[in-house]
Design a protein around this motif. Structure first.
Motif, PDB file in Angstrom:
ATOM      1  N   ALA A   9      23.320 -12.541  35.982  1.00 23.92           N
ATOM      2  CA  ALA A   9      21.862 -12.441  36.101  1.00 23.92           C
ATOM      3  C   ALA A   9      21.455 -10.975  36.001  1.00 23.92           C
ATOM      4  CB  ALA A   9      21.392 -13.028  37.427  1.00 23.92           C
ATOM      5  N   VAL A  10      20.747 -10.642  34.959  1.00 30.47           N
ATOM      6  CA  VAL A  10      20.317  -9.268  34.707  1.00 30.47           C
ATOM      7  C   VAL A  10      18.796  -9.244  34.674  1.00 30.47           C
ATOM      8  CG1 VAL A  10      20.399  -7.340  33.086  1.00 30.47           C
ATOM      9  CG2 VAL A  10      22.369  -8.829  33.333  1.00 30.47           C
ATOM     10  N   ARG A  24      20.431  -6.971  25.347  1.00 31.00           N
ATOM     11  CA  ARG A  24      21.267  -6.614  26.503  1.00 31.00           C
ATOM     12  C   ARG A  24      21.956  -7.842  27.074  1.00 31.00           C
ATOM     13  NH1 ARG A  24      19.524  -4.434  31.004  1.00 31.00           N
ATOM     14  NH2 ARG A  24      17.450  -5.323  30.988  1.00 31.00           N
ATOM     15  N   LEU A  25      21.221  -8.969  27.182  1.00 30.05           N
ATOM     16  CA  LEU A  25      21.828 -10.206  27.683  1.00 30.05           C
ATOM     17  C   LEU A  25      22.965 -10.666  26.776  1.00 30.05           C
ATOM     18  CD1 LEU A  25      18.784 -12.370  28.832  1.00 30.05           C
ATOM     19  CD2 LEU A  25      20.595 -11.445  30.268  1.00 30.05           C
ATOM     20  N   ALA A  26      22.732 -10.652  25.476  1.00 25.29           N
ATOM     21  CA  ALA A  26      23.755 -11.092  24.526  1.00 25.29           C
ATOM     22  C   ALA A  26      24.983 -10.186  24.594  1.00 25.29           C
ATOM     23  CB  ALA A  26      23.184 -11.115  23.109  1.00 25.29           C
ATOM     24  N   THR A  60      14.945 -19.733  32.541  1.00 24.77           N
ATOM     25  CA  THR A  60      16.064 -20.615  32.864  1.00 24.77           C
ATOM     26  C   THR A  60      17.389 -20.014  32.426  1.00 24.77           C
ATOM     27  OG1 THR A  60      14.649 -22.561  32.628  1.00 24.77           O
ATOM     28  CG2 THR A  60      17.024 -22.927  32.497  1.00 24.77           C
ATOM     29  N   VAL A  61      17.455 -19.560  31.177  1.00 24.43           N
ATOM     30  CA  VAL A  61      18.705 -19.032  30.635  1.00 24.43           C
ATOM     31  C   VAL A  61      19.105 -17.727  31.331  1.00 24.43           C
ATOM     32  CG1 VAL A  61      19.768 -18.054  28.561  1.00 24.43           C
ATOM     33  CG2 VAL A  61      18.457 -20.161  28.405  1.00 24.43           C
ATOM     34  N   ARG A 100      20.566   1.925  35.473  1.00 22.06           N
ATOM     35  CA  ARG A 100      20.855   0.779  36.353  1.00 22.06           C
ATOM     36  C   ARG A 100      20.681  -0.565  35.643  1.00 22.06           C
ATOM     37  NH1 ARG A 100      15.417   0.579  39.981  1.00 22.06           N
ATOM     38  NH2 ARG A 100      14.120   1.282  38.294  1.00 22.06           N
ATOM     39  N   HIS A 101      20.325  -0.533  34.369  1.00 17.70           N
ATOM     40  CA  HIS A 101      20.169  -1.756  33.584  1.00 17.70           C
ATOM     41  C   HIS A 101      21.322  -1.852  32.591  1.00 17.70           C
ATOM     42  CE1 HIS A 101      16.214  -2.520  35.203  1.00 17.70           C
ATOM     43  NE2 HIS A 101      15.912  -1.256  34.985  1.00 17.70           N
TER      44      HIS A 101
END
Length: 170
Positions: A9-10, A24-26, A60-61, A100-101
């Motif tokens: 979870a970002v 960034r999620l990928a 949700t994702v 921090r991200h």
């Protein structure tokens, strides 16, 4: 298509654009951007191959509250932001805030008046065209090659003229 929550979870950064957050999620989940895009978007119209971001699917994702995404991701804000009040091009923000991200660089769509990170006192405005003492003195229209490590306009006064963006002692 069934969507599932990503394990890491970002949270998004403030004023981040959607493509930056999705990239960034990928990256963090070692998945192809197109696969993630297919899970968080819906077709614009029947028979149309273009897709649009769906905030509920993204929430949700990404395993993030929808209101957090609405505040942080520019394209999800409701009501839509005043696009003319924002810069025309996304850019990086404060490097210390963005550290921090995880997952790669954070691209933000900042307002025209945001030039400094007030928390860290770091310039986040348009890129400085007059960073010196490196070879950037060539971009100063009133300058000759520096012999002391500063250009002529910076050495001439403690405060740079309003038409330049050079910084004394840089």
């Amino acid at each position: 298509m069934m969507v599932s929550r990503l394990p890491i979870a970002v949270p998004p950064a403030g004023d981040e654009i959607a493509v930056s957050f999705l990239t960034r999620l990928a990256t963090l989940h070692d998945m192809d951007f197109d696969v993630l895009w297919a899970q968080v978007s819906k077709p614009r119209a029947k028979g149309n191959s273009t897709r649009r971001l769906d905030g509920d699917l993204l929430a949700t994702v990404a395993n993030q509250p929808r209101d957090r995404l609405n505040r942080a991701v520019v394209e999800l804000r409701d009501p839509q932001p005043d696009w003319l009040a924002l810069r025309h091009e996304p850019q990086r923000g404060c490097r210390r805030c963005d550290a921090r991200h995880p997952g790669g660089p954070v691209l933000r769509l900042l307002p025209h008046h945001a030039y400094v990170c007030t928390r860290h006192r770091i310039w986040i405005g348009p890129p400085d065209q007059h960073d010196h003492p490196n070879q950037a003195w060539r971009s100063c229209p009133r300058s000759s090659p520096p012999s002391t490590g500063t250009c002529d306009c910076c050495a001439a006064s403690a405060q740079p003229p309003p038409t330049t963006r050079c910084r004394p002692g840089s």
